[in-house]
Scaffold this motif. Structure first.
Motif, short mmCIF file in Angstrom:
data_model
loop_
_atom_site.label_atom_id
_atom_site.label_comp_id
_atom_site.label_asym_id
_atom_site.label_seq_id
_atom_site.Cartn_x
_atom_site.Cartn_y
_atom_site.Cartn_z
N UNK A 19 4.05 10.22 15.42
CA UNK A 19 5.08 11.43 15.57
C UNK A 19 6.35 10.95 16.69
N UNK A 20 6.03 10.27 17.60
CA UNK A 20 7.14 9.73 18.37
C UNK A 20 8.09 8.51 17.52
N UNK A 21 7.72 7.85 16.52
CA UNK A 21 8.30 6.77 16.27
C UNK A 21 8.50 7.28 14.46
N UNK A 22 9.69 6.44 14.16
CA UNK A 22 9.91 6.76 12.95
C UNK A 22 9.95 5.58 11.96
N UNK A 23 10.01 5.45 10.56
CA UNK A 23 9.53 4.58 9.67
C UNK A 23 10.58 3.51 10.07
N UNK A 24 11.88 3.62 10.42
CA UNK A 24 12.74 2.49 10.55
C UNK A 24 12.29 1.54 11.85
N UNK A 25 12.00 2.10 12.96
CA UNK A 25 11.52 1.57 13.93
C UNK A 25 10.05 0.73 13.54
#
Length: 114
Positions: A19-25
């Motif tokens: 939940x904290x990270x997104x796919x781009x990261x």
């Protein structure tokens, strides 16, 4: 029958991290890890080539060094023999002609060689 979904601590933590990270990261991290891995393989290859080269050179130099060491030992034996003969001739000449043969004080004794 309904299946129960168990909620465990590891699943909860994993879900929170996602939940904290997104796919781009995540993709950026994966790309960076891939680049680092490629560089490590390249470095490993370079080091392997260098080690092979060093081993070949060591084998060549080692043989030359051994040959030269033997030659120096033989030369030392020859020189020791020459100095011994020279001292012997000097002693004989000194006994026959005590005043005409210069003293060989500059030549080192056998005890000092070792």
């Amino acid at each position: 029958m309904t299946e129960k979904t168990e909620v465990t601590a590891s699943k909860t933590i994993t879900q929170e991290i996602l939940n904290f990270s997104n796919d781009s990261d995540v993709n950026d991290i994966l790309n960076l890890q891939t680049e680092v891995l490629k560089k490590q393989y390249e470095t490993n290859n370079t080091l392997n080539h260098f080690n092979e080269f060093s081993q070949q050179k060591f084998n060549q130099i080692s043989a030359d060094f051994e040959k030269n060491t033997k030659m120096i030992k033989e030369m030392k034996k020859d020189l020791d023999y020459i100095f011994k003969k020279t001292r012997s001739i000097h002693s004989i000449l000194n006994e026959k002609f005590p005043n005409s043969v210069p003293q060989m004080e500059h030549i080192i004794d056998d005890e000092d060689d070792d």
